[in-house]
Each structure stands twice: as structure tokens, then as C-alpha cells.
Enzyme design. Structure first.
Site, PDB file in Angstrom:
ATOM      1  NE  ARG A  77      -3.002   2.953   0.698  1.00 33.15           N
ATOM      2  CZ  ARG A  77      -4.176   3.573   0.722  1.00 33.15           C
ATOM      3  NH1 ARG A  77      -5.284   2.882   0.705  1.00 33.15           N
ATOM      4  NH2 ARG A  77      -4.245   4.876   0.734  1.00 33.15           N
ATOM      5  CG  MET A  95     -15.326   3.901  -4.553  1.00 32.95           C
ATOM      6  SD  MET A  95     -16.404   5.139  -3.764  1.00 32.95           S
ATOM      7  CE  MET A  95     -17.307   4.110  -2.612  1.00 32.95           C
ATOM      8  NE  ARG A  96      -7.781   1.178  -4.234  1.00 30.23           N
ATOM      9  CZ  ARG A  96      -7.906  -0.075  -3.787  1.00 30.23           C
ATOM     10  NH1 ARG A  96      -7.836  -0.320  -2.503  1.00 30.23           N
ATOM     11  NH2 ARG A  96      -8.103  -1.080  -4.623  1.00 30.23           N
ATOM     12  CG  LEU A 131      -6.408  10.776  -1.259  1.00 25.92           C
ATOM     13  CD1 LEU A 131      -6.136  12.255  -1.467  1.00 25.92           C
ATOM     14  CD2 LEU A 131      -5.873   9.960  -2.421  1.00 25.92           C
ATOM     15  CG  ASN A 177     -14.148  12.647  -1.207  1.00 30.21           C
ATOM     16  OD1 ASN A 177     -14.344  12.143  -2.319  1.00 30.21           O
ATOM     17  ND2 ASN A 177     -14.493  12.043  -0.087  1.00 30.21           N
ATOM     18  CB  THR A 178     -18.125  14.884  -4.284  1.00 33.32           C
ATOM     19  OG1 THR A 178     -19.540  14.844  -4.200  1.00 33.32           O
ATOM     20  CG2 THR A 178     -17.630  13.970  -5.380  1.00 33.32           C
ATOM     21  CG  HIS A 179     -19.591  11.179   1.525  1.00 29.62           C
ATOM     22  ND1 HIS A 179     -19.068   9.909   1.421  1.00 29.62           N
ATOM     23  CD2 HIS A 179     -20.573  11.101   2.467  1.00 29.62           C
ATOM     24  CE1 HIS A 179     -19.686   9.103   2.267  1.00 29.62           C
ATOM     25  NE2 HIS A 179     -20.598   9.798   2.909  1.00 29.62           N
ATOM     26  CB  SER A 225     -20.810  16.603   2.042  1.00 28.43           C
ATOM     27  OG  SER A 225     -21.942  16.361   2.843  1.00 28.43           O
ATOM     28  CG  ASP A 236      -9.365  15.501   7.430  1.00 29.41           C
ATOM     29  OD1 ASP A 236      -9.779  14.388   7.010  1.00 29.41           O
ATOM     30  OD2 ASP A 236      -9.872  16.093   8.399  1.00 29.41           O
ATOM     31  N   GLY A 284      -8.535  11.770   7.669  1.00 28.99           N
ATOM     32  CA  GLY A 284      -9.604  10.879   8.124  1.00 28.99           C
ATOM     33  C   GLY A 284     -10.502  10.427   6.986  1.00 28.99           C
ATOM     34  CG  ASP A 288     -16.000  10.439   3.574  1.00 33.52           C
ATOM     35  OD1 ASP A 288     -15.366  10.859   2.598  1.00 33.52           O
ATOM     36  OD2 ASP A 288     -16.578   9.345   3.581  1.00 33.52           O
TER      37      ASP A 288
HETATM   38  C1  GAR Z   1     -20.808   9.658  -6.031  1.00 37.79           C
HETATM   39  O1  GAR Z   1     -22.083   9.618  -5.467  1.00 37.79           O
HETATM   40  C2  GAR Z   1     -19.769   9.958  -4.975  1.00 37.79           C
HETATM   41  O2  GAR Z   1     -20.208  10.805  -3.969  1.00 37.79           O
HETATM   42  C3  GAR Z   1     -19.506   8.582  -4.428  1.00 37.79           C
HETATM   43  O3  GAR Z   1     -19.440   7.776  -5.557  1.00 37.79           O
HETATM   44  C4  GAR Z   1     -20.347   8.286  -6.541  1.00 37.79           C
HETATM   45  C5  GAR Z   1     -19.622   8.356  -7.863  1.00 37.79           C
HETATM   46  O4  GAR Z   1     -20.511   8.469  -8.918  1.00 37.79           O
HETATM   47  N1  GAR Z   1     -18.312   8.571  -3.653  1.00 37.79           N
HETATM   48  C6  GAR Z   1     -18.221   7.954  -2.484  1.00 37.79           C
HETATM   49  O5  GAR Z   1     -19.116   7.288  -2.008  1.00 37.79           O
HETATM   50  C7  GAR Z   1     -16.889   8.120  -1.789  1.00 37.79           C
HETATM   51  N2  GAR Z   1     -16.972   7.673  -0.434  1.00 37.79           N
HETATM   52  P1  GAR Z   1     -19.987   8.420 -10.447  1.00 37.79           P
HETATM   53  O6  GAR Z   1     -19.018   7.256 -10.559  1.00 37.79           O
HETATM   54  O7  GAR Z   1     -21.244   8.233 -11.222  1.00 37.79           O
HETATM   55  O8  GAR Z   1     -19.318   9.727 -10.727  1.00 37.79           O
END
Ligand code: GAR
Length: 214
Positions: A79, A104-105, A107, A121-123, A150, A155, A157, A159
Site C-alpha cells: 500500500r 473509493m480509497r 488517500l 472529495n464529494t460524498h 457534501s 484530510d 480521516g 470524510d
Molecule cells: C458519487 O455519489 C460519490 O459521492 C460517491 O461515488 C459516486 C460516484 O458516482 N463517492 C463515495 O461514495 C466516496 N466515499 P460516479 O461514478 O457516477 O461519478
């Protein structure tokens, strides 16, 4: 095994327009990336990276003529080496901003040390509620009536970084995880484009946990 990710030879060259350069890292279908590509005005998507060679997001980037790099965990001894490989791949494109769009990892330190404060990041949940890989599922299981998305500064952690912007939607009785996630993603695409555009063109300030877009 190699620490050298696939990076095009011309990576890192500045475009003629000299717009702020955005690197996007994806793991999946890349519909958020597509929104960033389709609506880029004050920024340019200069590279798309993925930890999965089969990520549809890479195909979207290639179609848009954007350089790509694949940095798969299985191609590295461990890793820590992968973390260094990802940093090297990101560095090669010299971004001003790094956007995790469905990555989905978690950083690792190398990227955070170099780009900390410039990684977003978007969540798909209203943080700090329901962090992690299953934000939509966890919110539904908890029985919340309102959820959303969001965009945060990253950082160390999971999210936990300062929140830049959020949007909300109601959870409907008839929702499944898929219908709710799709409704959230409609909001999320719009929000992410807006945040990246504003950060790229006007900048932002951080005061403790409070982020203000200029
Ligand atoms: C999004 O909803 C994003 O927030 C989420 O994956 C989706 C990607 O959509 N990310 C996470 O859950 C990260 N923890 P996409 O592949 O259609 O762009």
C-alpha cells in the site's frame, strides 16, 4: 511489479489557455467526472487517474481527449508503494486542484503532504453523518428523512475534512438505494461543478473548519 504508473510522455505540460489545472481521480462510472468535463469554463481537466483499469471514467476521459493514468494497487508491492505511485502519477500532470470524484480509497500521506488543502472529495451524504463507502445505504438504514451530498476538503480521516458545500434532498418512502443515490447524484454533479469552478476562478479561504468560497 513496478512503481511506474502509466503516464503519457506529454503529461504535465501547461495548456495554452493556462487555466487552473484539475486532476480528477475516479474508481467507477465517472458521471461526476463527465459533469466536470462537460461544464469546464474557468478550469481545465488536465488528467484523470484511476485505481481501476476498468473504470468507465477512464473511457470518458479518453473520449474527451484528456490524458489518463492507471495506478492499481495490485501492480505495487504494498500500500505504501501504491501511495507513492499515485503521488508520482498526480505530480506528472502538475495539477492546481485534485478532485476525488467517486474515488473509493482513503488517500495516503504522500498525496496529502504534497497537495493538502487542494484536494476535494464529494460524498453522497450530509457529512458528518454517514461517512465511508456506503453513505446512501447507511443513511437509509438509519431512517433519515433528509439526506444529500457534501463536497469537502480532504484530510487524513475518512470524510472528516472541512465542509465546502452541501445540498439536500428528501428521502421518499418508495426510495431504493439506487433511486436515492441517483437523485443525490443529480445534485452532486451540479454542486461539484459549481464548487470546482468557484475554487478555480475565485479561490477560497479556510478558517479552522470553516471554508469560504470567494
Ligand atoms: C458519487 O455519489 C460519490 O459521492 C460517491 O461515488 C459516486 C460516484 O458516482 N463517492 C463515495 O461514495 C466516496 N466515499 P460516479 O461514478 O457516477 O461519478
Amino acid at each position: 511489479m513496478t512503481e511506474d504508473p502509466q503516464v503519457p510522455a506529454d503529461a504535465g505540460t501547461k495548456g495554452a489557455a493556462a487555466l487552473p489545472r484539475v486532476a480528477v481521480i475516479v474508481s467507477g462510472s465517472g458521471t461526476l467526472l463527465q459533469a466536470l468535463l462537460d461544464n469546464a469554463q474557468g478550469y481545465t481537466i488536465s488528467s484523470v487517474l484511476s485505481d481501476r483499469a476498468d473504470a468507465l471514467g477512464l473511457e470518458r476521459a479518453r473520449k474527451a481527449g484528456v490524458p489518463t493514468a492507471v495506478v492499481q494497487l495490485k501492480d505495487f508491492p504494498d500500500r505504501a508503494a501504491w501511495d507513492r505511485g499515485l503521488l508520482k502519477a498526480v505530480d506528472a500532470f502538475a495539477p492546481d486542484l485534485v478532485v476525488l470524484a467517486g474515488f473509493m480509497r482513503i488517500l495516503g500521506e504522500p498525496l496529502l503532504n504534497r497537495y493538502g488543502g487542494k484536494i476535494i472529495n464529494t460524498h453522497p451524504a450530509l457529512l458528518p453523518a454517514f461517512p465511508g463507502a456506503h453513505g446512501v445505504r447507511d443513511a437509509m438504514a438509519h431512517g433519515v428523512k433528509v439526506t444529500g451530498c457534501s463536497v469537502i476538503l480532504v484530510d487524513a480521516g475518512t470524510d472528516t475534512g472541512p465542509i465546502i458545500a452541501q445540498r439536500a434532498t428528501e428521502v421518499l418512502d418508495e426510495d431504493t438505494e439506487e433511486t436515492l443515490h441517483e437523485r443525490i447524484k443529480v445534485l452532486e454533479r451540479d454542486l461539484l461543478v459549481d464548487v470546482v469552478e468557484r475554487m478555480a476562478t475565485q479561490g477560497w479561504t479556510v478558517d479552522g473548519r470553516k471554508v469560504r468560497l470567494n
